[in-house]
Every structure is written in structure tokens, then in C-alpha cells.
Design a protein around this motif. Sequence first.
Motif, PDB file in Angstrom:
ATOM      1  N   ARG A 167      14.381  15.663   0.978  1.00 51.60           N
ATOM      2  CA  ARG A 167      15.007  16.252   2.265  1.00 51.60           C
ATOM      3  C   ARG A 167      15.944  15.342   2.938  1.00 51.60           C
ATOM      4  O   ARG A 167      15.695  13.989   2.482  1.00 51.60           O
ATOM      5  N   THR A 168      16.768  15.600   3.894  1.00 52.20           N
ATOM      6  CA  THR A 168      17.783  14.701   4.309  1.00 52.20           C
ATOM      7  C   THR A 168      16.639  13.748   5.477  1.00 52.20           C
ATOM      8  O   THR A 168      15.830  14.274   6.060  1.00 52.20           O
ATOM      9  N   ALA A 169      17.476  12.484   5.763  1.00 52.07           N
ATOM     10  CA  ALA A 169      16.821  11.871   6.760  1.00 52.07           C
ATOM     11  C   ALA A 169      16.967  12.430   8.036  1.00 52.07           C
ATOM     12  O   ALA A 169      15.830  12.379   9.059  1.00 52.07           O
ATOM     13  N   ALA A 170      17.957  13.174   8.409  1.00 53.43           N
ATOM     14  CA  ALA A 170      18.090  13.968   9.765  1.00 53.43           C
ATOM     15  C   ALA A 170      17.032  14.949  10.074  1.00 53.43           C
ATOM     16  O   ALA A 170      16.504  15.108  10.950  1.00 53.43           O
ATOM     17  N   ALA A 171      16.601  15.665   8.832  1.00 49.52           N
ATOM     18  CA  ALA A 171      15.451  16.812   8.936  1.00 49.52           C
ATOM     19  C   ALA A 171      13.913  15.945   9.218  1.00 49.52           C
ATOM     20  O   ALA A 171      13.064  16.289   9.913  1.00 49.52           O
ATOM     21  N   SER A 172      13.678  14.606   8.799  1.00 49.04           N
ATOM     22  CA  SER A 172      12.517  13.947   8.948  1.00 49.04           C
ATOM     23  C   SER A 172      12.611  13.455  10.332  1.00 49.04           C
ATOM     24  O   SER A 172      11.349  13.467  10.880  1.00 49.04           O
ATOM     25  N   ARG A 173      13.772  13.025  10.672  1.00 48.59           N
ATOM     26  CA  ARG A 173      13.722  12.475  11.948  1.00 48.59           C
ATOM     27  C   ARG A 173      13.646  13.491  12.964  1.00 48.59           C
ATOM     28  O   ARG A 173      12.865  13.372  14.249  1.00 48.59           O
ATOM     29  N   ALA A 174      14.019  14.721  12.775  1.00 51.43           N
ATOM     30  CA  ALA A 174      13.873  15.835  13.779  1.00 51.43           C
ATOM     31  C   ALA A 174      12.504  16.355  13.991  1.00 51.43           C
ATOM     32  O   ALA A 174      12.038  16.423  14.750  1.00 51.43           O
ATOM     33  N   ALA A 175      11.830  16.149  12.560  1.00 53.42           N
ATOM     34  CA  ALA A 175      10.479  16.643  12.774  1.00 53.42           C
ATOM     35  C   ALA A 175       9.649  15.546  13.408  1.00 53.42           C
ATOM     36  O   ALA A 175       8.636  16.013  14.207  1.00 53.42           O
ATOM     37  N   VAL A 206       4.472   4.981  13.504  1.00 53.44           N
ATOM     38  CA  VAL A 206       3.815   5.208  12.206  1.00 53.44           C
ATOM     39  C   VAL A 206       3.946   6.616  11.572  1.00 53.44           C
ATOM     40  O   VAL A 206       4.319   6.961  10.346  1.00 53.44           O
ATOM     41  N   LEU A 207       4.119   7.736  12.355  1.00 54.56           N
ATOM     42  CA  LEU A 207       4.203   9.157  12.154  1.00 54.56           C
ATOM     43  C   LEU A 207       5.652   9.171  11.623  1.00 54.56           C
ATOM     44  O   LEU A 207       5.798   9.531  10.724  1.00 54.56           O
ATOM     45  N   ARG A 208       6.589   8.632  12.266  1.00 51.28           N
ATOM     46  CA  ARG A 208       7.943   8.626  11.899  1.00 51.28           C
ATOM     47  C   ARG A 208       8.296   7.926  10.576  1.00 51.28           C
ATOM     48  O   ARG A 208       8.948   8.570   9.683  1.00 51.28           O
ATOM     49  N   GLY A 209       7.706   6.631  10.450  1.00 53.82           N
ATOM     50  CA  GLY A 209       7.714   5.898   9.266  1.00 53.82           C
ATOM     51  C   GLY A 209       7.219   6.861   8.086  1.00 53.82           C
ATOM     52  O   GLY A 209       7.945   6.790   6.877  1.00 53.82           O
ATOM     53  N   ALA A 210       6.065   7.449   7.947  1.00 53.52           N
ATOM     54  CA  ALA A 210       5.559   8.123   7.012  1.00 53.52           C
ATOM     55  C   ALA A 210       6.374   9.478   6.745  1.00 53.52           C
ATOM     56  O   ALA A 210       6.711   9.740   5.666  1.00 53.52           O
ATOM     57  N   LEU A 211       6.905   9.852   7.668  1.00 56.21           N
ATOM     58  CA  LEU A 211       7.666  11.143   7.422  1.00 56.21           C
ATOM     59  C   LEU A 211       9.000  10.947   6.740  1.00 56.21           C
ATOM     60  O   LEU A 211       9.205  11.584   6.052  1.00 56.21           O
ATOM     61  N   LEU A 212       9.674   9.689   7.160  1.00 58.47           N
ATOM     62  CA  LEU A 212      10.810   9.197   6.411  1.00 58.47           C
ATOM     63  C   LEU A 212      10.577   8.779   4.753  1.00 58.47           C
ATOM     64  O   LEU A 212      11.287   9.477   4.174  1.00 58.47           O
ATOM     65  N   GLU A 213       9.410   8.435   4.760  1.00 56.14           N
ATOM     66  CA  GLU A 213       9.236   7.782   3.214  1.00 56.14           C
ATOM     67  C   GLU A 213       8.933   9.043   2.435  1.00 56.14           C
ATOM     68  O   GLU A 213       9.371   9.178   1.369  1.00 56.14           O
ATOM     69  N   ALA A 224       0.699  -1.165  -0.191  1.00 57.42           N
ATOM     70  CA  ALA A 224      -0.050   0.062   0.025  1.00 57.42           C
ATOM     71  C   ALA A 224       0.870   1.366  -0.104  1.00 57.42           C
ATOM     72  O   ALA A 224       2.175   1.186   0.194  1.00 57.42           O
ATOM     73  N   GLY A 225       0.252   2.349  -0.008  1.00 57.29           N
ATOM     74  CA  GLY A 225       0.870   3.620  -0.341  1.00 57.29           C
ATOM     75  C   GLY A 225       1.251   4.228   1.048  1.00 57.29           C
ATOM     76  O   GLY A 225       1.318   3.651   2.180  1.00 57.29           O
ATOM     77  N   LEU A 226       1.950   5.382   1.084  1.00 56.14           N
ATOM     78  CA  LEU A 226       2.436   6.216   2.065  1.00 56.14           C
ATOM     79  C   LEU A 226       1.444   6.215   3.244  1.00 56.14           C
ATOM     80  O   LEU A 226       0.424   6.760   3.179  1.00 56.14           O
ATOM     81  N   GLY A 227       1.977   5.758   4.541  1.00 57.16           N
ATOM     82  CA  GLY A 227       1.362   5.895   5.508  1.00 57.16           C
ATOM     83  C   GLY A 227       0.063   4.897   5.533  1.00 57.16           C
ATOM     84  O   GLY A 227      -0.648   5.105   6.726  1.00 57.16           O
ATOM     85  N   LEU A 228      -0.051   4.170   4.859  1.00 58.60           N
ATOM     86  CA  LEU A 228      -1.337   3.156   4.881  1.00 58.60           C
ATOM     87  C   LEU A 228      -0.890   1.724   5.504  1.00 58.60           C
ATOM     88  O   LEU A 228       0.521   1.344   5.771  1.00 58.60           O
ATOM     89  N   SER A 229      -1.839   1.044   5.754  1.00 54.87           N
ATOM     90  CA  SER A 229      -1.634  -0.422   6.362  1.00 54.87           C
ATOM     91  C   SER A 229      -2.182  -1.662   5.801  1.00 54.87           C
ATOM     92  O   SER A 229      -2.915  -1.306   4.720  1.00 54.87           O
ATOM     93  N   TRP A 230      -1.820  -2.609   6.069  1.00 55.15           N
ATOM     94  CA  TRP A 230      -2.184  -3.947   5.720  1.00 55.15           C
ATOM     95  C   TRP A 230      -3.589  -4.037   5.466  1.00 55.15           C
ATOM     96  O   TRP A 230      -4.332  -4.514   4.456  1.00 55.15           O
ATOM     97  N   PHE A 231      -4.391  -3.502   6.316  1.00 51.85           N
ATOM     98  CA  PHE A 231      -5.896  -3.519   6.415  1.00 51.85           C
ATOM     99  C   PHE A 231      -6.583  -2.822   5.491  1.00 51.85           C
ATOM    100  O   PHE A 231      -7.740  -2.776   4.943  1.00 51.85           O
ATOM    101  N   ASP A 232      -5.741  -1.869   4.610  1.00 48.56           N
ATOM    102  CA  ASP A 232      -6.330  -0.925   3.716  1.00 48.56           C
ATOM    103  C   ASP A 232      -6.576  -1.961   2.408  1.00 48.56           C
ATOM    104  O   ASP A 232      -7.499  -1.539   1.432  1.00 48.56           O
ATOM    105  N   TRP A 233      -6.245  -3.096   2.421  1.00 44.73           N
ATOM    106  CA  TRP A 233      -6.411  -4.064   1.261  1.00 44.73           C
ATOM    107  C   TRP A 233      -7.481  -4.900   1.556  1.00 44.73           C
ATOM    108  O   TRP A 233      -7.986  -5.847   0.870  1.00 44.73           O
ATOM    109  N   ASP A 234      -8.182  -4.677   2.642  1.00 47.70           N
ATOM    110  CA  ASP A 234      -9.080  -5.696   2.991  1.00 47.70           C
ATOM    111  C   ASP A 234     -10.373  -5.865   2.141  1.00 47.70           C
ATOM    112  O   ASP A 234     -10.780  -7.084   1.900  1.00 47.70           O
ATOM    113  N   PRO A 261      16.962   5.016   5.307  1.00 55.59           N
ATOM    114  CA  PRO A 261      16.108   5.950   4.547  1.00 55.59           C
ATOM    115  C   PRO A 261      15.933   5.044   3.252  1.00 55.59           C
ATOM    116  O   PRO A 261      16.669   4.013   2.960  1.00 55.59           O
ATOM    117  N   PRO A 262      14.653   4.870   2.741  1.00 63.24           N
ATOM    118  CA  PRO A 262      14.190   3.886   1.596  1.00 63.24           C
ATOM    119  C   PRO A 262      15.003   4.268   0.522  1.00 63.24           C
ATOM    120  O   PRO A 262      15.183   5.626   0.080  1.00 63.24           O
TER     121      PRO A 262
END
Length: 268
Positions: A129-137, A178-185, A26-36, A65-66
Amino acid sequence: MTFVRIGGAAHHVVVEGSGPVCVLSAGLGLSWFDWDPVVPLLAPHRTVVRFDRPGHGLSAPATDPPTAAGEAHRIAAVLDGLGHPGPVTVVGHSIAGFHAEAFARLHPDRTAAVVLVDASVEEHPRPSRTAAASRAAGAVLCAAGVPAALGPAVRRLAVRRDPTPTALIRRVYGTSRVLRGALLENAHYGAVAAGLLALRESRPLPPDVPVTVLAAPDGSARWERRQRALARELGARYEAAEPSGHLVMRDRPDAVARAVLGTVQEAE
């Protein structure tokens, strides 16, 4: 439900059904159950593999970083962990369309077909943007308690008429993970897109692998043109899921299932 350890991180995986394997990402910030809504239509005919990327769903937090190649290899590692050598149909929604295409280019012998569901298109990717910036946010927002306070509500606003149980939404979207994961992607979206464009120059799609671009134009002539251009670039079949918003798997699960089953039948 199971967990596959890749690079030291536990990846949440759900496997259902029987038959040829298809992988749903699935897309950015989504989860396995979005395919239900799609799974009951596929499971009688296919072994359906759903997994959460790092920092998404119930998977462990992201550590690196991905990249386009990294996400392609992640799909391969999930399949390895499940004992599915392939070939498989890989289905990518939104940003995961980058990953699905990269998988087909880097693992052609393991690819039966590709279905891109309203996939991201970037003809001229901008620098990330850099991974550091996303982690800081992420650190600032998490320290302020934003995930627990607003995460589930934001999910409900983004996915209207969502039948997912409230407790499950809280379990996933009320976490800093999940917030951190979405920001990083999101921070590395441009780099992943650029990586895919580089792969297009060096790693051709296998000629015998059918590709379907399933788009949701939703009245946007510009988006339809870009999706059709993507289909031409990949030598793919173009289909429009109408009416549908961006979350095609929720709005038109029948269209997604037909695209997967039809394409696999061609491959077989």
C-alpha cells in the motif's frame, strides 16, 4: 542508552557488554527491550547493540517509507555512529530478517555472521500500500486517541507474560509515533520483501559468512517447510527453537544466544 542521528532522525540505541559486536533488530512494532532476556546471555561474550528503527521504541518518527537497501544502510549507519566498523554479527527477528540479510548482501566486508530469528519469508511478495494510505490511517487513529487509550493494552495482549514495567509500556506504546511507525512498516512490507528478492539476484551473500535460520515452527508444518526452504536458499544452518512462539527471544533466549555465539565462533 544513547541516540544516533541518521538522516536527521534520532535513533535510540543501547550498547552493553564487550567483545565482538552483534546487532539485534526486532520485528514489526517491537522495541529494544524485547531482547532483554537474551542480553545477559550475550553480554559476557559480545558487545550487544540494540536499536529502535524510526517510529519504534524511543526513536524519532519515520519520515520515509522503508526499503530493503535503506534498512541495511540504517544498520551500517548505526554502527558508524557508534564507531564499530565491523565485522559484526547481525541478528534480525521477523521482518528485520529482511534487513539483516540485506545488510550482509550490501555490506559483506562488515558482516561476520547472520542469524535470522523466525524471520519473515515471502516467496511472491504482494504490492505494498502507499505511504499516503498508511499516514492517513495513522492520522485517523491518532486523532481518535487510539494510541493512548488502547496502545498499551494491545501490547499486553500481543506479548503475554510480559515483564516489562507498565510505565515503560505506556511510554512507548501510548504514543502516536509507534502506531504510525508500525503502520508504515506494515504498509511497505511487500516492497521490502521484493527489494530483498532483487538483491538476491544481484548481490550474493559472502561465501565465508555463516548464516543460521532459527525457526519457531510451533506445530506448523507449513511454516517449518518455509523456514527450511529459506535455509536452503541461503545455504544456512537450520535450527528449531521448540517450544517457542514467534517471539523466540522471549520464549527461548537460550536458543537465540546459542545461535549467535555458535555462529560467531565459526566465523572467528
